[in-house]
Design an enzyme around this catalytic site. Structure first.
Site, PDB file in Angstrom:
ATOM      1  N   PHE A   2      35.802  86.172   9.775  1.00 30.41           N
ATOM      2  CA  PHE A   2      35.842  85.984  11.224  1.00 30.41           C
ATOM      3  C   PHE A   2      36.854  84.900  11.564  1.00 30.41           C
ATOM      4  CE2 PHE A   2      34.399  84.652  15.417  1.00 30.41           C
ATOM      5  CZ  PHE A   2      34.262  85.890  16.018  1.00 30.41           C
ATOM      6  N   TYR A  45      22.430  83.835  18.283  1.00 31.42           N
ATOM      7  CA  TYR A  45      22.511  84.712  19.457  1.00 31.42           C
ATOM      8  C   TYR A  45      22.752  86.179  19.115  1.00 31.42           C
ATOM      9  CZ  TYR A  45      27.519  83.556  18.892  1.00 31.42           C
ATOM     10  OH  TYR A  45      28.779  83.347  18.397  1.00 31.42           O
TER      11      TYR A  45
END
Length: 418
Positions: free
Chosen positions: A131, A228
């Site tokens: 990422f 999240y």
């Protein structure tokens, strides 16, 4: 696992031992939500919990709530709820700050440990497909440290073994790749790193709450992750950090804020880190968003990662089989590994017009997301995704492709977030 009819999918839902957990999430009517790998759905309890924090704990309790409402202990208490989901022990995890900030902390700590052991180890090894924020943090740290530190990127997991050598300080990897959904062998790669004298830093953003993780059993060194996605903590909710007990007190972390001090309210001008993982806290904690994290974690206490993994693999197996059966005449290329041991809880396909295809799906109520280049991603959250939704999502995808709806100009307009 292929269900040949929608009725068979309905039967799978009726037999699903996790089906009751779906009722604990506020999912809008007419929407099939397959983007829990980017932002988890809202637990029903979250709105009331946020209101309680704002109106009662803040509104009435005011500053007293740091003591009376347990605000001060919240990072550690939530960390203990995350711990069993990632194979950590009690008081080994804290929830705090963001993934990027926590990565900076543990990466800097790992580099410092290695500098004390062997100053010649100055290379951080990672994947080019990691990422981007992970790579940016590593690049920034290398630039900050100067003195020959660098980031070396490999193009595939097959190249990791050859890349970890005598100059490697840290092997920094994401357990489940955000784009392809490929899952790495944490135990084997950690063993490889240790055999070569390197430490490991693991990003668990796409695996915590989605696949079983065994940090202690794998003998990992450092790990960070967000709350999240599969943990359903809310947009931008605080992340978490774990450090192997043998390493966490070796040095204090570089963001030595007062919340990580041994006695923060002594107001001592000299920093003295608290023992244990709390030293990886930094500043005053964001209590309102942190409190909602607990609502998502509460749901996990009603099941276990083994049951969630079983359903996850059933959902992703079904999705892959149906797409390849019902959309076989279209240029879709599976990016996600078929092997269970190498697959997270998402499925990614490549399509020449991937962005537009996803926008057309979203307009039809099937919400996944898009990543460059040409990748459409579908996340499967076993807590609330049903087998019937898998069938309906594939049927919608088939119709979008058959009718070429995605060619409409409005589906090619780019938003700021894809």
């Amino acid at each position: 696992m292929t269900a040949l009819t929608r009725e068979q999918c309905l039967l799978l839902d009726q037999q699903d031992p996790l089906r009751a957990l779906r009722d604990q999430f506020a999912l809008p009517d007419g929407v099939i939500y397959l983007d829990g790998n980017s932002l988890g759905a809202r637990p029903r309890a979250a709105a009331a919990r946020a209101a309680e924090v704002v109106s009662e704990e803040w509104g009435t309790g005011l500053i007293r709530s740091w003591n009376t409402a347990g605000w001060f202990e919240l990072p550690q208490r939530l960390g203990n709820m995350v711990a069993p989901l990632v194979g950590a022990g009690e008081n080994e995890v804290v929830v705090t700050d963001t993934t990027s900030i926590n990565l900076f902390k543990v990466l800097a700590a790992a580099v410092r440990v290695q500098a004390a052991r062997d100053p010649s180890r100055k290379v951080i090894v990672s994947e080019a497909s990691n990422f981007p924020t992970d790579l940016y943090i590593a690049q920034g740290l290398a630039d900050l440290l100067q003195q020959g530190y660098s980031l070396h990127l490999v193009n595939s997991p097959d190249e990791i073994e050859a890349a970890v050598g005598a100059d490697t300080a840290v092997l920094m990897l994401t357990h489940v790749n955000y784009k392809s959904g490929e899952m790495l062998d944490m135990a084997a790669l950690t063993e490889l790193a240790h055999a070569r004298g390197a430490l490991t830093v693991w990003d668990l953003c796409h695996s915590a709450g989605a696949v079983p993780v065994a940090l202690n059993a794998s003998k990992a060194d450092y790990a960070i992750g967000c709350t999240y996605k599969y943990l359903n903590g809310g947009p931008g909710s605080p992340a978490f950090v774990w450090v192997a007990p043998a390493l966490r007190d070796a040095f204090w972390q570089p963001l030595s804020g007062w919340w990580g001090h041994a006695a923060p309210f002594a107001m001592d001008p000299q920093y003295r880190p608290v023992d244990g993982v709390r030293r990886f806290l930094c500043g005053t904690q964001p209590i309102t968003s942190m409190a909602m994290v607990e609502c998502g974690l509460d749901v996990f206490a009603q099941t276990d990662m083994s049951a969630l993994r079983t359903k996850s693999l059933q959902l992703t197996d079904l999705f892959i089989a149906l797409v390849e059966e019902r959309c076989r005449h279209h240029p879709l290329t599976l990016v996600t590994p078929r092997e269970h041991a190498r697959r997270g809880s998402q499925v990614s396909f490549e399509h020449p017009q991937g962005y537009a295809v996803m926008q057309a799906l979203i307009e039809r109520g099937v919400i996944g997301d898009y990543r460059e280049p040409r990748i459409i991603r579908f996340g499967f959250t076993p807590l609330y995704t049903s087998f019937t939704e898998v069938w309906d999502a594939v049927e919608t995808l088939r119709d979008v492709l058959d009718t070429e709806t995605y060619r409409d100009a409005r589906f090619h307009a780019r938003g700021a977030v894809t």
